[in-house]
Design an enzyme around this catalytic site. Structure first.
Site, mmCIF file in Angstrom:
data_model
loop_
_atom_site.group_PDB
_atom_site.id
_atom_site.type_symbol
_atom_site.label_atom_id
_atom_site.label_comp_id
_atom_site.label_asym_id
_atom_site.label_seq_id
_atom_site.Cartn_x
_atom_site.Cartn_y
_atom_site.Cartn_z
ATOM 1 N N LYS A 14 12.362 3.330 -8.080
ATOM 2 C CA LYS A 14 11.740 2.421 -7.034
ATOM 3 C C LYS A 14 10.296 2.445 -7.736
ATOM 4 O O LYS A 14 9.663 3.498 -7.700
ATOM 5 C CB LYS A 14 11.733 2.848 -5.799
ATOM 6 C CG LYS A 14 11.220 1.744 -4.942
ATOM 7 C CD LYS A 14 11.090 2.289 -3.630
ATOM 8 C CE LYS A 14 9.959 3.294 -3.144
ATOM 9 N NZ LYS A 14 8.647 2.760 -2.735
ATOM 10 N N ASP B 31 9.766 -2.420 -5.135
ATOM 11 C CA ASP B 31 9.410 -2.340 -3.826
ATOM 12 C C ASP B 31 8.092 -3.060 -3.371
ATOM 13 O O ASP B 31 6.890 -2.298 -3.453
ATOM 14 C CB ASP B 31 9.325 -0.928 -3.367
ATOM 15 C CG ASP B 31 8.715 -0.532 -2.112
ATOM 16 O OD1 ASP B 31 8.973 -1.395 -1.068
ATOM 17 O OD2 ASP B 31 8.409 0.620 -1.619
ATOM 18 N N LYS C 5 7.267 -5.146 -1.003
ATOM 19 C CA LYS C 5 6.979 -5.207 0.699
ATOM 20 C C LYS C 5 6.339 -6.747 0.926
ATOM 21 O O LYS C 5 5.291 -6.574 1.358
ATOM 22 C CB LYS C 5 6.099 -3.906 1.206
ATOM 23 C CG LYS C 5 6.942 -2.763 1.183
ATOM 24 C CD LYS C 5 6.260 -1.649 2.154
ATOM 25 C CE LYS C 5 7.157 -0.416 1.934
ATOM 26 N NZ LYS C 5 6.922 0.210 0.746
ATOM 27 N N ASP D 201 4.026 -12.836 3.708
ATOM 28 C CA ASP D 201 3.180 -13.639 3.880
ATOM 29 C C ASP D 201 3.799 -15.142 4.309
ATOM 30 O O ASP D 201 4.910 -14.912 4.777
ATOM 31 C CB ASP D 201 2.553 -14.166 2.201
ATOM 32 C CG ASP D 201 1.257 -14.746 2.132
ATOM 33 O OD1 ASP D 201 0.829 -15.658 3.127
ATOM 34 O OD2 ASP D 201 0.271 -14.228 1.250
ATOM 35 N N THR E 9 8.327 4.304 7.886
ATOM 36 C CA THR E 9 8.873 5.623 8.209
ATOM 37 C C THR E 9 7.798 6.553 8.366
ATOM 38 O O THR E 9 7.963 7.522 9.080
ATOM 39 C CB THR E 9 9.738 6.326 7.192
ATOM 40 O OG1 THR E 9 9.153 6.195 5.814
ATOM 41 C CG2 THR E 9 11.133 5.560 7.017
ATOM 42 N N ARG F 226 13.256 14.374 3.410
ATOM 43 C CA ARG F 226 12.989 15.626 2.893
ATOM 44 C C ARG F 226 14.102 16.722 3.093
ATOM 45 O O ARG F 226 14.746 16.745 4.367
ATOM 46 C CB ARG F 226 11.837 16.142 4.037
ATOM 47 C CG ARG F 226 10.332 15.298 4.085
ATOM 48 C CD ARG F 226 10.096 15.497 2.664
ATOM 49 N NE ARG F 226 8.720 14.683 2.646
ATOM 50 C CZ ARG F 226 8.592 13.488 2.054
ATOM 51 N NH1 ARG F 226 9.515 12.796 1.525
ATOM 52 N NH2 ARG F 226 7.400 12.995 1.964
ATOM 53 N N ARG G 8 8.022 12.491 -3.496
ATOM 54 C CA ARG G 8 7.354 13.645 -3.581
ATOM 55 C C ARG G 8 8.058 14.779 -3.840
ATOM 56 O O ARG G 8 7.994 15.615 -4.474
ATOM 57 C CB ARG G 8 6.142 13.764 -2.452
ATOM 58 C CG ARG G 8 4.958 12.619 -2.784
ATOM 59 C CD ARG G 8 4.225 12.555 -1.653
ATOM 60 N NE ARG G 8 4.710 11.736 -0.668
ATOM 61 C CZ ARG G 8 4.185 11.358 0.401
ATOM 62 N NH1 ARG G 8 2.748 11.583 0.735
ATOM 63 N NH2 ARG G 8 5.037 10.742 1.370
HETATM 64 O O1 LIG Z 1 10.131 0.460 1.418
HETATM 65 C C1 LIG Z 1 10.066 1.500 1.089
HETATM 66 O O2 LIG Z 1 10.503 2.148 0.034
HETATM 67 C C2 LIG Z 1 9.586 2.436 1.867
HETATM 68 C C3 LIG Z 1 9.642 2.058 3.325
HETATM 69 C C4 LIG Z 1 9.180 2.962 4.653
HETATM 70 O O3 LIG Z 1 9.636 2.669 5.478
HETATM 71 N N1 LIG Z 1 8.839 4.255 4.058
HETATM 72 C C5 LIG Z 1 8.618 4.634 2.915
HETATM 73 O O4 LIG Z 1 8.288 5.839 2.757
HETATM 74 N N2 LIG Z 1 8.660 3.634 1.981
HETATM 75 C C6 LIG Z 1 8.566 4.048 0.459
HETATM 76 O O5 LIG Z 1 9.360 5.322 0.106
HETATM 77 C C7 LIG Z 1 8.717 6.173 -0.941
HETATM 78 C C8 LIG Z 1 8.832 7.483 0.036
HETATM 79 O O6 LIG Z 1 8.080 8.682 -0.813
HETATM 80 P P1 LIG Z 1 8.199 10.108 -0.375
HETATM 81 O O7 LIG Z 1 7.644 10.212 1.047
HETATM 82 O O8 LIG Z 1 7.311 10.568 -1.446
HETATM 83 O O9 LIG Z 1 9.594 10.351 -0.721
HETATM 84 C C9 LIG Z 1 7.358 5.679 -1.035
HETATM 85 O O10 LIG Z 1 7.191 5.149 -2.214
HETATM 86 C C10 LIG Z 1 7.195 4.649 0.221
HETATM 87 O O11 LIG Z 1 6.292 3.340 -0.350
#
Ligand SMILES: O=C(O)c1cc(=O)[nH]c(=O)n1[C@@H]1O[C@H](COP(=O)(O)O)[C@@H](O)[C@H]1O
Length: 225
Positions: A32, A60, A62, A65, A116, A176, A206
Protein backbone atom coordinates in the site's frame (compact mmCIF):
# COMPACT_ATOMS: atom_id res chain seq x y z
CA UNK A 1 -5.14 -18.85 0.56
CA UNK A 2 -3.53 -15.64 -0.75
CA UNK A 3 -1.75 -13.58 1.87
CA UNK A 4 -4.18 -10.80 2.97
CA UNK A 5 -1.42 -8.62 4.45
CA UNK A 6 -0.75 -5.38 2.56
CA UNK A 7 2.31 -3.56 3.85
CA UNK A 8 1.65 0.16 4.40
CA UNK A 9 4.89 1.56 3.01
CA UNK A 10 4.86 4.89 4.82
CA UNK A 11 8.58 5.35 4.29
CA UNK A 12 9.78 8.73 2.95
CA UNK A 13 12.98 7.64 1.15
CA UNK A 14 12.78 5.52 -2.01
CA UNK A 15 15.85 3.34 -1.47
CA UNK A 16 14.93 2.14 2.05
CA UNK A 17 11.36 1.60 0.77
CA UNK A 18 12.61 -0.60 -2.08
CA UNK A 19 14.96 -2.49 0.23
CA UNK A 20 12.09 -3.17 2.65
CA UNK A 21 9.72 -4.56 -0.01
CA UNK A 22 12.48 -6.69 -1.50
CA UNK A 23 13.02 -8.28 1.93
CA UNK A 24 9.32 -8.69 2.66
CA UNK A 25 7.87 -9.67 -0.71
CA UNK A 26 7.56 -13.37 0.15
CA UNK A 27 5.66 -12.59 3.35
CA UNK A 28 3.03 -10.07 2.20
CA UNK A 29 0.24 -10.10 -0.38
CA UNK A 30 0.60 -6.53 -1.64
CA UNK A 31 1.99 -3.07 -1.00
CA UNK A 32 0.00 0.00 0.00
CA UNK A 33 1.46 3.31 -1.12
CA UNK A 34 -0.12 6.31 0.55
CA UNK A 35 0.04 10.06 0.49
CA UNK A 36 3.45 10.34 2.09
CA UNK A 37 5.03 8.13 -0.56
CA UNK A 38 3.02 9.45 -3.53
CA UNK A 39 3.64 13.12 -2.72
CA UNK A 40 7.37 12.45 -2.41
CA UNK A 41 7.92 10.09 -5.35
CA UNK A 42 4.86 10.29 -7.66
CA UNK A 43 4.37 7.95 -10.61
CA UNK A 44 8.04 7.11 -10.85
CA UNK A 45 8.10 5.86 -7.24
CA UNK A 46 5.03 3.68 -7.79
CA UNK A 47 6.67 2.03 -10.82
CA UNK A 48 9.84 1.43 -8.80
CA UNK A 49 7.98 -0.31 -5.96
CA UNK A 50 5.81 -2.34 -8.34
CA UNK A 51 8.96 -3.53 -10.07
CA UNK A 52 10.89 -4.23 -6.84
CA UNK A 53 8.04 -6.17 -5.22
CA UNK A 54 6.25 -7.81 -8.14
CA UNK A 55 3.13 -7.52 -5.97
CA UNK A 56 -0.27 -5.82 -6.42
CA UNK A 57 -0.16 -2.10 -5.63
CA UNK A 58 -2.80 -0.47 -3.45
CA UNK A 59 -2.76 3.27 -4.16
CA UNK A 60 -4.15 4.88 -1.03
CA UNK A 61 -4.81 8.42 -2.27
CA UNK A 62 -8.01 8.99 -0.26
CA UNK A 63 -9.43 11.22 -2.99
CA UNK A 64 -12.07 13.69 -1.80
CA UNK A 65 -13.16 16.55 -4.09
CA UNK A 66 -15.94 17.44 -6.52
CA UNK A 67 -16.93 14.54 -8.83
CA UNK A 68 -15.27 15.96 -11.96
CA UNK A 69 -11.92 16.46 -10.22
CA UNK A 70 -11.90 13.02 -8.61
CA UNK A 71 -12.83 11.37 -11.93
CA UNK A 72 -9.94 13.20 -13.60
CA UNK A 73 -7.53 12.02 -10.91
CA UNK A 74 -8.75 8.44 -11.34
CA UNK A 75 -8.07 8.63 -15.08
CA UNK A 76 -4.60 10.06 -14.48
CA UNK A 77 -3.58 6.95 -12.52
CA UNK A 78 -4.70 4.31 -15.08
CA UNK A 79 -1.12 4.12 -16.27
CA UNK A 80 -0.02 2.93 -12.79
CA UNK A 81 -2.37 -0.09 -12.95
CA UNK A 82 -3.22 -0.07 -9.24
CA UNK A 83 -5.14 -3.08 -7.91
CA UNK A 84 -6.96 -0.95 -5.31
CA UNK A 85 -7.57 2.82 -4.95
CA UNK A 86 -9.17 4.70 -2.03
CA UNK A 87 -11.58 7.64 -2.12
CA UNK A 88 -13.51 9.21 0.80
CA UNK A 89 -17.13 8.09 1.22
CA UNK A 90 -17.99 11.50 2.68
CA UNK A 91 -17.39 12.95 -0.80
CA UNK A 92 -20.92 11.74 -1.52
CA UNK A 93 -22.68 9.38 -3.89
CA UNK A 94 -22.10 11.31 -7.13
CA UNK A 95 -18.38 11.58 -6.42
CA UNK A 96 -18.15 7.85 -5.74
CA UNK A 97 -20.14 6.94 -8.88
CA UNK A 98 -17.96 9.12 -11.08
CA UNK A 99 -14.77 7.79 -9.47
CA UNK A 100 -15.81 4.19 -10.15
CA UNK A 101 -16.84 5.02 -13.73
CA UNK A 102 -13.43 6.62 -14.35
CA UNK A 103 -11.39 3.78 -12.80
CA UNK A 104 -9.60 1.29 -15.00
CA UNK A 105 -11.25 -2.12 -15.49
CA UNK A 106 -10.26 -4.49 -12.71
CA UNK A 107 -9.20 -1.74 -10.30
CA UNK A 108 -11.08 -1.99 -7.02
CA UNK A 109 -12.35 1.37 -5.76
CA UNK A 110 -12.98 1.41 -2.01
CA UNK A 111 -14.33 4.20 0.17
CA UNK A 112 -12.78 5.28 3.44
CA UNK A 113 -15.63 5.56 5.97
CA UNK A 114 -14.35 6.73 9.35
CA UNK A 115 -10.59 6.90 9.86
CA UNK A 116 -9.27 4.44 12.43
CA UNK A 117 -7.47 7.33 14.14
CA UNK A 118 -10.85 8.78 15.19
CA UNK A 119 -13.17 7.84 18.05
CA UNK A 120 -16.70 8.95 18.84
CA UNK A 121 -15.48 12.07 20.67
CA UNK A 122 -13.63 13.18 17.54
CA UNK A 123 -16.78 12.45 15.49
CA UNK A 124 -18.90 14.62 17.77
CA UNK A 125 -16.45 17.50 17.37
CA UNK A 126 -16.95 17.40 13.59
CA UNK A 127 -20.72 17.52 14.05
CA UNK A 128 -21.43 13.80 13.69
CA UNK A 129 -23.59 12.36 16.43
CA UNK A 130 -24.22 8.65 17.03
CA UNK A 131 -21.89 5.68 17.14
CA UNK A 132 -18.91 4.92 14.94
CA UNK A 133 -20.63 1.67 13.98
CA UNK A 134 -23.74 3.49 12.68
CA UNK A 135 -21.65 6.01 10.78
CA UNK A 136 -19.61 3.27 9.09
CA UNK A 137 -22.77 1.29 8.20
CA UNK A 138 -24.42 4.41 6.76
CA UNK A 139 -21.40 5.22 4.57
CA UNK A 140 -21.04 1.57 3.57
CA UNK A 141 -24.66 1.65 2.30
CA UNK A 142 -23.90 4.76 0.28
CA UNK A 143 -20.73 3.25 -1.18
CA UNK A 144 -22.64 0.11 -2.16
CA UNK A 145 -25.41 2.20 -3.81
CA UNK A 146 -22.72 4.09 -5.73
CA UNK A 147 -21.41 0.83 -7.17
CA UNK A 148 -18.07 0.72 -5.36
CA UNK A 149 -16.26 -2.53 -4.65
CA UNK A 150 -16.08 -2.04 -0.89
CA UNK A 151 -14.97 0.16 1.96
CA UNK A 152 -12.19 0.85 4.44
CA UNK A 153 -13.21 0.58 8.11
CA UNK A 154 -11.78 -0.55 11.42
CA UNK A 155 -11.93 -4.10 12.74
CA UNK A 156 -14.60 -2.94 15.19
CA UNK A 157 -17.12 -2.50 12.38
CA UNK A 158 -16.08 -4.97 9.69
CA UNK A 159 -18.23 -7.82 11.07
CA UNK A 160 -21.41 -5.74 10.94
CA UNK A 161 -20.60 -4.37 7.48
CA UNK A 162 -19.87 -7.85 6.17
CA UNK A 163 -23.32 -9.00 7.35
CA UNK A 164 -25.10 -6.32 5.34
CA UNK A 165 -22.80 -6.41 2.25
CA UNK A 166 -22.02 -10.08 1.69
CA UNK A 167 -19.81 -9.80 -1.40
CA UNK A 168 -18.14 -6.50 -0.43
CA UNK A 169 -14.38 -6.01 -0.41
CA UNK A 170 -13.26 -4.83 3.01
CA UNK A 171 -9.95 -3.15 3.75
CA UNK A 172 -9.07 -3.00 7.45
CA UNK A 173 -6.21 -0.87 8.83
CA UNK A 174 -5.65 0.03 12.49
CA UNK A 175 -4.27 -3.44 13.22
CA UNK A 176 -1.95 -4.31 16.08
CA UNK A 177 -0.70 -7.69 17.25
CA UNK A 178 -1.49 -8.25 20.94
CA UNK A 179 0.45 -5.86 23.19
CA UNK A 180 1.92 -3.61 20.44
CA UNK A 181 1.86 0.20 20.69
CA UNK A 182 -1.22 1.75 19.07
CA UNK A 183 0.36 5.18 18.38
CA UNK A 184 -2.17 7.47 16.67
CA UNK A 185 -4.68 4.67 16.00
CA UNK A 186 -7.80 4.66 18.21
CA UNK A 187 -10.07 1.90 16.83
CA UNK A 188 -7.67 -1.03 16.91
CA UNK A 189 -8.02 -4.84 16.74
CA UNK A 190 -5.61 -7.71 16.09
CA UNK A 191 -5.03 -8.90 12.51
CA UNK A 192 -6.63 -12.25 13.38
CA UNK A 193 -9.80 -10.65 14.78
CA UNK A 194 -10.20 -8.53 11.62
CA UNK A 195 -9.67 -11.58 9.41
CA UNK A 196 -12.22 -13.62 11.37
CA UNK A 197 -14.78 -10.82 11.02
CA UNK A 198 -14.52 -10.72 7.23
CA UNK A 199 -11.65 -8.39 6.29
CA UNK A 200 -10.46 -8.98 2.71
CA UNK A 201 -7.23 -7.02 3.12
CA UNK A 202 -5.26 -6.38 6.31
CA UNK A 203 -3.30 -3.11 6.10
CA UNK A 204 -0.28 -3.20 8.40
CA UNK A 205 2.45 -0.58 8.59
CA UNK A 206 4.54 0.21 11.65
CA UNK A 207 4.16 -3.17 13.41
CA UNK A 208 6.16 -4.55 10.46
CA UNK A 209 8.11 -1.60 9.01
CA UNK A 210 9.38 -0.33 12.37
CA UNK A 211 10.12 -3.77 13.84
CA UNK A 212 13.74 -4.62 14.59
CA UNK A 213 13.30 -7.57 12.22
CA UNK A 214 10.48 -6.77 9.74
CA UNK A 215 10.55 -10.23 8.12
CA UNK A 216 10.15 -11.92 11.50
CA UNK A 217 7.34 -9.50 12.43
CA UNK A 218 5.47 -10.24 9.17
CA UNK A 219 5.94 -13.99 9.61
CA UNK A 220 4.69 -13.86 13.18
CA UNK A 221 1.57 -11.97 12.10
CA UNK A 222 0.95 -14.35 9.20
CA UNK A 223 1.23 -17.31 11.58
CA UNK A 224 -1.64 -15.93 13.67
CA UNK A 225 -4.05 -15.78 10.72
O1 LIG B 1 -6.96 4.05 3.98
C1 LIG B 1 -6.14 3.56 4.78
O2 LIG B 1 -5.34 2.73 4.42
C2 LIG B 1 -6.26 3.95 6.20
C3 LIG B 1 -7.53 4.27 6.64
C4 LIG B 1 -7.77 4.42 8.01
O3 LIG B 1 -8.91 4.64 8.44
N1 LIG B 1 -6.73 4.29 8.86
C5 LIG B 1 -5.44 4.02 8.45
O4 LIG B 1 -4.55 3.88 9.29
N2 LIG B 1 -5.19 3.91 7.10
C6 LIG B 1 -3.81 3.69 6.61
O5 LIG B 1 -3.33 2.45 7.13
C7 LIG B 1 -1.96 2.54 7.50
C8 LIG B 1 -1.84 2.14 8.96
O6 LIG B 1 -0.51 2.17 9.36
P1 LIG B 1 -0.04 1.59 10.76
O7 LIG B 1 -0.84 2.27 11.84
O8 LIG B 1 1.43 1.98 10.80
O9 LIG B 1 -0.25 0.10 10.70
C9 LIG B 1 -1.51 3.97 7.20
O10 LIG B 1 -0.83 3.94 5.97
C10 LIG B 1 -2.79 4.76 7.07
O11 LIG B 1 -2.69 5.78 6.11
Amino acid sequence: MTNPIYLALDVPQIDPAKALVEKLKGHIGGVKLGLEFFCAHGHHGVHEIAHASGLPIFLDLKLHDIPNTVAGAMQAIHVLEPAIVTIHASGGRAMMEDAKAAAADGCKVVAVTMLTSLDERDMARTGLSGSANDQVLRLADLAQEAGLDGIVCSGHEVGAVHKQWKDGFFVVPGLRPEGKATGDQKRVVTPRAARDDGASVLVIGRPISKAVDPVMAAREIEATL
